[in-house]
Design an enzyme around this catalytic site. Structure first.
Site, mmCIF file in Angstrom:
data_model
loop_
_atom_site.group_PDB
_atom_site.id
_atom_site.type_symbol
_atom_site.label_atom_id
_atom_site.label_comp_id
_atom_site.label_asym_id
_atom_site.label_seq_id
_atom_site.Cartn_x
_atom_site.Cartn_y
_atom_site.Cartn_z
ATOM 1 N N TYR A 56 30.125 38.570 62.410
ATOM 2 C CA TYR A 56 30.577 37.241 61.992
ATOM 3 C C TYR A 56 30.844 37.195 60.486
ATOM 4 O O TYR A 56 29.922 37.308 59.694
ATOM 5 C CB TYR A 56 29.552 36.163 62.379
ATOM 6 C CG TYR A 56 29.271 36.101 63.867
ATOM 7 C CD1 TYR A 56 30.274 36.383 64.799
ATOM 8 C CD2 TYR A 56 28.015 35.771 64.346
ATOM 9 C CE1 TYR A 56 30.018 36.341 66.165
ATOM 10 C CE2 TYR A 56 27.756 35.715 65.714
ATOM 11 C CZ TYR A 56 28.761 36.008 66.606
ATOM 12 O OH TYR A 56 28.505 35.957 67.951
ATOM 13 N N HIS A 120 26.795 43.896 71.375
ATOM 14 C CA HIS A 120 27.755 42.811 71.153
ATOM 15 C C HIS A 120 29.096 43.063 71.831
ATOM 16 O O HIS A 120 29.851 43.927 71.429
ATOM 17 C CB HIS A 120 27.963 42.634 69.638
ATOM 18 C CG HIS A 120 28.595 41.329 69.266
ATOM 19 N ND1 HIS A 120 28.771 40.956 67.955
ATOM 20 C CD2 HIS A 120 29.074 40.298 70.012
ATOM 21 C CE1 HIS A 120 29.347 39.765 67.925
ATOM 22 N NE2 HIS A 120 29.550 39.350 69.161
HETATM 23 P P1 NAD Z 1 30.831 26.283 69.837
HETATM 24 O O1 NAD Z 1 31.324 25.869 71.171
HETATM 25 O O2 NAD Z 1 29.412 26.095 69.522
HETATM 26 O O3 NAD Z 1 31.798 25.540 68.826
HETATM 27 C C1 NAD Z 1 31.719 25.630 67.486
HETATM 28 C C2 NAD Z 1 32.786 24.684 66.927
HETATM 29 O O4 NAD Z 1 32.423 23.353 67.277
HETATM 30 C C3 NAD Z 1 32.861 24.733 65.431
HETATM 31 O O5 NAD Z 1 34.210 24.540 65.073
HETATM 32 C C4 NAD Z 1 32.032 23.555 64.994
HETATM 33 O O6 NAD Z 1 32.419 23.036 63.759
HETATM 34 C C5 NAD Z 1 32.306 22.577 66.098
HETATM 35 N N1 NAD Z 1 31.220 21.618 66.280
HETATM 36 C C6 NAD Z 1 29.917 21.856 66.542
HETATM 37 N N2 NAD Z 1 29.238 20.713 66.632
HETATM 38 C C7 NAD Z 1 30.123 19.711 66.435
HETATM 39 C C8 NAD Z 1 30.019 18.303 66.430
HETATM 40 N N3 NAD Z 1 28.880 17.656 66.652
HETATM 41 N N4 NAD Z 1 31.167 17.594 66.202
HETATM 42 C C9 NAD Z 1 32.365 18.215 65.995
HETATM 43 N N5 NAD Z 1 32.516 19.546 66.002
HETATM 44 C C10 NAD Z 1 31.392 20.301 66.220
HETATM 45 O O7 NAD Z 1 31.258 27.820 69.640
HETATM 46 P P2 NAD Z 1 30.649 29.008 68.827
HETATM 47 O O8 NAD Z 1 30.219 28.638 67.464
HETATM 48 O O9 NAD Z 1 31.610 30.116 69.011
HETATM 49 O O10 NAD Z 1 29.364 29.400 69.690
HETATM 50 C C11 NAD Z 1 28.066 29.125 69.293
HETATM 51 C C12 NAD Z 1 27.329 30.380 68.885
HETATM 52 O O11 NAD Z 1 27.129 31.218 70.015
HETATM 53 C C13 NAD Z 1 28.048 31.275 67.854
HETATM 54 O O12 NAD Z 1 27.844 30.794 66.556
HETATM 55 C C14 NAD Z 1 27.406 32.593 68.121
HETATM 56 O O13 NAD Z 1 26.140 32.652 67.497
HETATM 57 C C15 NAD Z 1 27.195 32.566 69.624
HETATM 58 N N6 NAD Z 1 28.314 33.237 70.329
HETATM 59 C C16 NAD Z 1 28.138 34.543 70.634
HETATM 60 C C17 NAD Z 1 29.169 35.226 71.253
HETATM 61 C C18 NAD Z 1 28.957 36.688 71.569
HETATM 62 O O14 NAD Z 1 27.886 37.204 71.355
HETATM 63 N N7 NAD Z 1 29.951 37.372 72.053
HETATM 64 C C19 NAD Z 1 30.374 34.604 71.563
HETATM 65 C C20 NAD Z 1 30.512 33.263 71.268
HETATM 66 C C21 NAD Z 1 29.463 32.588 70.643
#
Ligand code: NAD
Length: 317
Positions: A56, A120
């Site tokens: 990231y 990952h």
């Molecule tokens: P998410 O669905 O959590 O979305 C994040 C987005 O939503 C960001 O743009 C954020 O600003 C917005 N957001 C969050 N809360 C909000 C709110 N209350 N109002 C408006 N917008 C809001 O997607 P993500 O960040 O990709 O996933 C969460 C976490 O999961 C990642 O940070 C990561 O740690 C993990 N993840 C891991 C993998 C992997 O291992 N392959 C893949 C995807 C995500």
């Protein structure tokens, strides 16, 4: 906050947890100080599980998270990071690389122990290598007490049984799936009995589908096809028209499933993490939820896939 056991790891994790990818500037330019405040707010309000990866922001998310954790007692949180993915298209699942990677992550995060180390996005790996080299290297680290538990992550659902069926019980203790259990997609449900029968903890990431179900919408790199983005937009617009926040429904939908130990949400905004935590424990407005699910029906389980050809899920166009 409510907590659920993460499989048989012994970790009792908050049903909503913190994904640190936004600290790496993955969605927008972020302010590090605000990001640090977001982590502190999450912990103060009961989140106890944090997920990050060297990938990231090309190590930036781990570095900023490490700064945030500098003054936080180590027993206040469970920390998960990952190995194997280091840049766009840069993967290395060799034993030597993942072993060195743990040391590098610990240095950036300012800790000497990782609670959960995950391979990952194994859809980009040769699964023979994951089974015969990567996981055995992680088992060695676990036996040596450097890490607590071992997990695998991926987008295509088929990669999970493809690996778990080939290793002994207890080798893979958690799976992290993303974009396959959210308002518009419930495909992950089909595998929950399989994970449950093996005591494997289920981490569901991206309740908003990496921005699909938000006002701001998806970042440029988002893999969803235009029809899916347009379909999600209809639900976002409807929520706005009735003064509702679609993120509230998105979070509530995910944390409500008892077979999912925790749902990782990402944000670098203290205000948004506050909101998300409040949403996770607020009662669901059933009529509104049903209306939004109905609006999303035309794109239900439509998906995107990626990885090596043999690791891809079939596409629902
Ligand atoms: P998410 O669905 O959590 O979305 C994040 C987005 O939503 C960001 O743009 C954020 O600003 C917005 N957001 C969050 N809360 C909000 C709110 N209350 N109002 C408006 N917008 C809001 O997607 P993500 O960040 O990709 O996933 C969460 C976490 O999961 C990642 O940070 C990561 O740690 C993990 N993840 C891991 C993998 C992997 O291992 N392959 C893949 C995807 C995500």
């Amino acid at each position: 906050m409510l907590y659920r056991p993460l499989g048989s790891t012994g970790l009792n994790v908050s049903i909503l947890s913190y994904g640190a990818s936004p600290l790496g500037g993955v969605f927008r330019e972020t302010d590090d100080q605000e990001g640090i405040e977001t982590v502190h707010t999450a912990l103060d309000l009961g989140i106890n599980f944090l997920d990050v990866s060297p990938y990231y922001g090309a190590t930036k998310a781990e570095t900023v998270l490490g700064r945030a954790l500098r003054d936080v007692r180590r027993d206040r949180y469970f920390l998960a990071t990952k190995v194997g993915q280091y840049g766009d298209g840069i993967f290395d699942f060799s034993a030597a690389r993942v072993t060195a990677s743990l040391d590098e992550s610990c240095a950036r995060l300012g800790v000497d122990y990782i609670d959960l180390l995950q391979c990952h996005d194994i859809e980009f790996a040769d699964l023979d290598q994951v089974v015969n080299e990567t996981l055995p290297a992680l088992v060695k680290l676990r036996s040596a007490g450097r890490i607590g538990h071992i997990g695998i992550t991926g987008l295509p659902l088929k990669v999970f049984p493809a690996v778990i069926d080939r290793v002994g019980p207890g080798v893979v203790e958690t799976v992290l799936s993303f974009c396959r259990y959210e308002l518009n997609d419930t495909a992950l449900k089909s595998l929950l009995p399989y994970f449950n029968a093996r005591d494997i903890g289920v981490i569901n990431a991206s309740p908003t589908g990496m921005g699909l179900l938000t006002e701001r919408g998806v970042p440029a790199w988002h893999p969803a096809p235009p029809a899916m983005i347009a379909g999600a937009r209809r639900a976002v617009d409807y929520c706005r028209s009735v003064g509702a926040d679609i993120v509230k429904l998105a979070v509530q939908f995910c944390v409500a499933h008892p077979g999912i130990a925790t749902t990782l949400v990402g944000t670098a905004s203290p205000a948004n993490i506050r909101k998300n935590i409040a949403y996770a424990t607020a009662p669901i407005e059933v009529e509104l939820m049903n209306k939004v699910l109905e609006l999303l029906q035309p794109i239900h389980n439509h998906n995107f896939t990626r990885g090596r050809p043999e690791n891809r899920d079939p596409i629902v166009p």
